[in-house]
Write an enzyme that holds these catalytic residues in place. Structure first.
Site, PDB file in Angstrom:
ATOM      1  N   LEU A  37      -4.144   2.833  -2.870  1.00  0.00           N
ATOM      2  CA  LEU A  37      -4.247   1.524  -2.648  1.00  0.00           C
ATOM      3  C   LEU A  37      -2.810   0.795  -2.771  1.00  0.00           C
ATOM      4  O   LEU A  37      -2.433   0.640  -4.031  1.00  0.00           O
ATOM      5  CB  LEU A  37      -5.362   0.795  -3.220  1.00  0.00           C
ATOM      6  CG  LEU A  37      -6.689   1.311  -3.227  1.00  0.00           C
ATOM      7  CD1 LEU A  37      -7.621   0.623  -4.100  1.00  0.00           C
ATOM      8  CD2 LEU A  37      -7.388   1.192  -1.607  1.00  0.00           C
ATOM      9  N   TYR A  38      -2.308   0.202  -1.832  1.00  0.00           N
ATOM     10  CA  TYR A  38      -0.783  -0.551  -1.840  1.00  0.00           C
ATOM     11  C   TYR A  38      -1.245  -1.726  -1.869  1.00  0.00           C
ATOM     12  O   TYR A  38      -1.746  -2.317  -0.878  1.00  0.00           O
ATOM     13  CB  TYR A  38      -0.179   0.140  -0.680  1.00  0.00           C
ATOM     14  CG  TYR A  38       0.403   1.422  -0.880  1.00  0.00           C
ATOM     15  CD1 TYR A  38       1.717   1.648  -1.657  1.00  0.00           C
ATOM     16  CD2 TYR A  38      -0.322   2.427  -0.338  1.00  0.00           C
ATOM     17  CE1 TYR A  38       2.009   2.961  -1.715  1.00  0.00           C
ATOM     18  CE2 TYR A  38       0.088   3.933  -0.765  1.00  0.00           C
ATOM     19  CZ  TYR A  38       1.373   4.057  -1.227  1.00  0.00           C
ATOM     20  OH  TYR A  38       1.595   5.596  -1.389  1.00  0.00           O
ATOM     21  N   TYR A  39      -0.518  -2.643  -2.921  1.00  0.00           N
ATOM     22  CA  TYR A  39      -0.373  -4.014  -3.148  1.00  0.00           C
ATOM     23  C   TYR A  39       0.946  -4.492  -2.893  1.00  0.00           C
ATOM     24  O   TYR A  39       1.975  -3.766  -2.993  1.00  0.00           O
ATOM     25  CB  TYR A  39      -0.868  -4.371  -4.330  1.00  0.00           C
ATOM     26  CG  TYR A  39      -2.595  -4.270  -4.556  1.00  0.00           C
ATOM     27  CD1 TYR A  39      -3.389  -5.343  -4.338  1.00  0.00           C
ATOM     28  CD2 TYR A  39      -3.047  -2.936  -4.731  1.00  0.00           C
ATOM     29  CE1 TYR A  39      -4.708  -5.344  -4.269  1.00  0.00           C
ATOM     30  CE2 TYR A  39      -4.591  -2.849  -5.080  1.00  0.00           C
ATOM     31  CZ  TYR A  39      -5.371  -3.897  -4.747  1.00  0.00           C
ATOM     32  OH  TYR A  39      -6.597  -3.856  -4.522  1.00  0.00           O
ATOM     33  N   THR A 111      -2.293  -4.090   0.923  1.00  0.00           N
ATOM     34  CA  THR A 111      -1.584  -4.062   2.125  1.00  0.00           C
ATOM     35  C   THR A 111      -2.277  -2.777   3.081  1.00  0.00           C
ATOM     36  O   THR A 111      -2.282  -3.183   4.219  1.00  0.00           O
ATOM     37  CB  THR A 111       0.050  -3.711   1.677  1.00  0.00           C
ATOM     38  OG1 THR A 111       0.586  -4.502   1.111  1.00  0.00           O
ATOM     39  CG2 THR A 111       0.778  -3.424   3.066  1.00  0.00           C
TER      40      THR A 111
END
Length: 185
Positions: A37-39, A111
């Site tokens: 999970l990309y933030y 994102t």
């Protein structure tokens, strides 16, 4: 500071690489599905600064030691042509879900999610991964040990690529960048 030095190559098939690795004594140390999970931060755009903040958790792990979820910060890419080098800081988490909630409450935005099936092989001085990203393709990465100098790491990576038959254009884009590019087309 840990400096990650690696190459990534998009390959037509993982089977010949797997066969060469095993023939040359590499050991399968993990076989798992990874969820990343990309933030993005509220105060700067990581796409502009070339940074990444990732939460990773594993599912369907069929071999390898159980690993806790973790948060990883990746700094901007540096280094030589064809090699992806960047600062990498990793911290284990007791709960990925709660950490994601904290990030969101602080204004961080999710994102993208990158899901891949990954086999991890230990070779002399390097780790080789065989990765399948649904809808995107198959890739192999070679990462040198963190305790090597840049020159030593590059030599180990090149030797391992030759031993495993990993040939092709060396990509410096992250899986996140590759996934986002694939959505544009």
């Amino acid at each position: 500071m840990a400096l990650e030095i690696e190459i990534k190559v998009k390959v037509p098939s993982l089977d010949p690489i797997r066969e060469k690795l095993l023939k040359n004594g590499a050991k399968l140390i993990a076989d798992q599905d990874e969820h990343d999970l990309y933030y993005n931060a509220p105060h700067r755009d990581f796409a502009v600064t070339d940074e990444a903040l990732r939460i990773r958790y594993l599912t369907n792990q069929t071999c390898g030691k159980a690993m806790p979820p973790n948060v990883t910060y990746k700094g901007p890419k540096v280094g030589r042509e064809g090699f992806k080098s960047r600062e990498e800081l990793i911290v284990d988490l007791s709960s990925a879900e709660e950490y994601c909630t904290i990030l969101e409450r602080l204004g961080f935005r999710l994102t993208a999610e990158v899901v891949k099936h990954r086999e991890i092989y230990q070779c002399e001085g390097a780790i080789v991964t065989l990765d399948e990203l649904p809808g995107v393709g198959t890739f192999s990465e070679i990462e040198a040990s963190f305790d090597l100098s840049e020159d030593e790491a590059i030599a180990v990576i090149n030797k391992t690529a030759e031993l495993a038959g990993i040939v092709g254009e060396r990509l410096t884009k992250s899986y996140l960048e590759i996934l986002l590019d694939s959505r544009k087309t």
